[in-house]
Scaffold this active site. Structure first.
Site, PDB file in Angstrom:
ATOM      1  N   THR A 158       3.757  -2.176 -17.874  1.00 38.69           N
ATOM      2  CA  THR A 158       2.554  -2.496 -18.638  1.00 38.69           C
ATOM      3  C   THR A 158       2.528  -4.018 -18.688  1.00 38.69           C
ATOM      4  OG1 THR A 158       3.486  -2.639 -20.852  1.00 38.69           O
ATOM      5  CG2 THR A 158       2.889  -0.428 -20.105  1.00 38.69           C
ATOM      6  N   HIS A 159       1.346  -4.602 -18.658  1.00 37.59           N
ATOM      7  CA  HIS A 159       1.199  -6.073 -18.592  1.00 37.59           C
ATOM      8  C   HIS A 159       1.935  -6.647 -17.382  1.00 37.59           C
ATOM      9  CE1 HIS A 159      -0.008  -5.908 -22.919  1.00 37.59           C
ATOM     10  NE2 HIS A 159       0.940  -4.969 -22.944  1.00 37.59           N
ATOM     11  N   SER A 281       0.281 -13.593  11.234  1.00 38.58           N
ATOM     12  CA  SER A 281      -0.334 -14.880  10.913  1.00 38.58           C
ATOM     13  C   SER A 281      -0.471 -15.673  12.203  1.00 38.58           C
ATOM     14  CB  SER A 281       0.562 -15.633   9.924  1.00 38.58           C
ATOM     15  OG  SER A 281       0.336 -17.019  10.026  1.00 38.58           O
ATOM     16  N   TYR A 320     -45.444   3.131  -6.218  1.00 46.23           N
ATOM     17  CA  TYR A 320     -44.829   2.394  -5.113  1.00 46.23           C
ATOM     18  C   TYR A 320     -45.167   0.911  -5.206  1.00 46.23           C
ATOM     19  CZ  TYR A 320     -43.681   0.533  -0.582  1.00 46.23           C
ATOM     20  OH  TYR A 320     -43.133  -0.241   0.405  1.00 46.23           O
ATOM     21  N   GLN A 325     -38.834  -1.961  -0.827  1.00 45.10           N
ATOM     22  CA  GLN A 325     -38.244  -2.123   0.504  1.00 45.10           C
ATOM     23  C   GLN A 325     -36.911  -2.883   0.418  1.00 45.10           C
ATOM     24  OE1 GLN A 325     -40.837  -3.086   3.904  1.00 45.10           O
ATOM     25  NE2 GLN A 325     -39.726  -4.992   4.066  1.00 45.10           N
TER      26      GLN A 325
HETATM   27  N1  ARG Z   1     -40.896  -0.408   4.785  1.00 45.10           N
HETATM   28  C1  ARG Z   1     -41.559   0.162   3.645  1.00 45.10           C
HETATM   29  C2  ARG Z   1     -40.526   0.416   2.553  1.00 45.10           C
HETATM   30  O1  ARG Z   1     -39.370   0.473   2.825  1.00 45.10           O
HETATM   31  C3  ARG Z   1     -42.204   1.437   4.039  1.00 45.10           C
HETATM   32  C4  ARG Z   1     -43.273   1.937   3.120  1.00 45.10           C
HETATM   33  C5  ARG Z   1     -44.491   1.150   3.268  1.00 45.10           C
HETATM   34  N2  ARG Z   1     -45.472   1.612   2.341  1.00 45.10           N
HETATM   35  C6  ARG Z   1     -46.520   0.864   1.963  1.00 45.10           C
HETATM   36  N3  ARG Z   1     -47.324   1.410   1.121  1.00 45.10           N
HETATM   37  N4  ARG Z   1     -46.701  -0.342   2.426  1.00 45.10           N
HETATM   38  O2  ARG Z   1     -40.877   0.547   1.418  1.00 45.10           O
END
Ligand code: ARG
Length: 441
Positions: A158-159, A281, A320, A325
């Protein structure tokens, strides 16, 4: 000049620098997702034919072309490069180039958001299955090592200071239980992630009666991810979960690697690494370096950094956003880094040579004082008094027997009662459940 699936024919050209910024490394990263994207496209096509959007012949010809694309891609004959904005557009272009309007039907009822979601989901499922398998293998390797040398004494620290006599069974059994937990954690993430996002289009569904359930089972998903908006909102979240599963395994591997790098020093001398895990090495002829073990330790950083990078991207509103991405690179880097590291760990554990003599010699007399205090306390002496008496007896403790000390440590789980069988049966249950899930029983 590059042409994009969403581009009309108004002759407007696209700024090269801006295009590179948009596609960037994305199209290269899509190579990792491409086979999954192709499989999901074929499932979507079959789904479209089931609801009469295309004929059975059209569906069959597209599926055959998709198979061909996959073969060409895997053989290196089809290269996914910056001629395309991304892998998703590349698939559509491949089909339209060959069968024109029939190919163009492939995008009915779906969006690229759909495509990236399902391809990533399949990648995650595949990666988590591999991760689970590696946790299982590593847990088994540690357990076998624990069973093989269960009662071989070694110092417990320990430690980083000498504490009490311990054993190889206790040291390695701990890692077996740890990787068994990591297997359980990975399976629980797998259960959450194993759902089909396909058929949600841009995140709001479409005015078509898509056979989402049929497509989900065609792709082997356990269930449907129902809410279309959540399929978009879970992008990044599921990636983080998978990376966290990898992170737990990598943190335990880091600890094991740390132990090994200490125990291989001349100062400890407990462990000799298998030959293939040692490097030399370039300048010091005397060196035998544990570089592999150090990189196994270091790789945890890559995985944890990926978690943080994705979480940093996720400060987003619903739906989205192209920011998403940017979750792709850390996901692929983090997952592949963990899988590669975990894959070489079991043979390392199996090939370790333990210097039993050196470990035994390093158990010094003062390490038995805790046992001595407990033994006195068991005879009715109040523990504080027993503790002081043991401390005073330190100088004339005489010869002590590590094996006897270990045998007497009978509290469940300790050296005298390791209960490796319990660790084994839990691990075996986990492995069995994993096998069932994979075979779809
Ligand atoms: N390369 C994009 C990503 O990974 C794909 C999807 C594109 N979709 C969009 N609505 N521009 O998100």
């Amino acid at each position: 000049m590059k042409k994009f699936v969403w581009q009309d024919d108004n002759g407007e050209s696209i700024d090269q620098a801006i295009m590179e910024f948009l596609a960037g490394e994305d199209v290269v990263l899509d190579r990792e997702l491409f086979p999954f994207d192709i499989d999901a496209t074929a499932a979507h096509v079959r789904g479209l034919s089931r609801i009469g959007i295309m004929s059975a012949e059209e569906s069959a010809s597209l599926c055959q072309l998709l198979e061909q694309l996959k073969t060409e891609f895997e053989a290196g004959d089809f290269v996914l490069d910056d001629r395309y904005e991304d892998g998703h557009s590349a698939i559509e272009m491949y089909l339209t180039d060959r069968v024109g309007d029939t190919g163009a039907k492939v995008h009915t009822g779906r969006s690229r958001n759909d495509q990236v979601a399902v391809a990533t989901r399949l990648f995650l499922r595949d990666s988590l299955q591999k991760l689970a398998g590696l946790c299982a293998r590593l847990a088994q390797a540690c357990l076998e090592r624990a069973e093989l040398q269960a009662d071989v004494p070694m110092p417990g620290y320990t430690h980083l200071q000498r504490a009490v006599p311990s054993s190889v069974g206790l040291w390695m059994g701990g890692f077996a239980e740890a990787f068994s937990d990591n297997l359980a954690f990975t399976r629980s993430v797998l259960e959450i992630v194993d759902c089909s996002p396909l058929g949600t289009a841009a995140g709001y569904g479409v005015n078509l009666p898509l056979d989402r359930d049929g497509v989900a089972s065609d792709l082997g998903f356990e269930r449907l991810q129902v809410n279309p908006l959540y399929t978009q909102n879970s992008r990044g979240k599921f990636e983080v979960m998978a990376l966290q599963a990898a992170s737990h395994a990598m943190q335990d591997l880091r600890r094991l690697a740390w132990d090994l790098s200490l125990f291989t020093t001349s100062e400890f001398g407990f462990v000799t690494l298998p030959r293939q895990y040692i490097t030399g090495s370039s300048i010091m002829p005397n060196k035998a370096n544990p570089d592999v073990v150090e990189l196994l330790r270091g790789r945890a950083a890559t995985v944890d950094a990926a978690v943080v990078e994705i979480q940093s991207v996720l400060s987003l509103p619903s739906g989205y956003q192209r920011d998403l991405q940017l979750t792709k690179a850390p996901l692929i880097r983090g997952v592949n880094s963990a899988l590669q590291a975990l894959a070489i760990a079991p043979a390392l554990v199996e090939g370790l040579q333990l210097n039993e003599e050196k470990m035994r010699e390093s158990i010094s007399l003062e390490m038995f004082l805790t046992d001595m205090a407990q033994a006195k306390a068991a005879m009715g002496i109040p523990f504080r008094t027993a503790y002081l008496e043991a401390k005073q007896a330190a100088d004339d403790a005489g010869e002590m027997d590590a094996a006897a000390s270990l045998a007497e440590r009978v509290s469940p789980g300790a050296c005298g009662d390791l209960q490796l069988g319990r660790i084994r049966s839990r691990l075996e249950q986990q492995i069995q459940a994993l096998g069932k899930a994979e075979s779809g029983d």
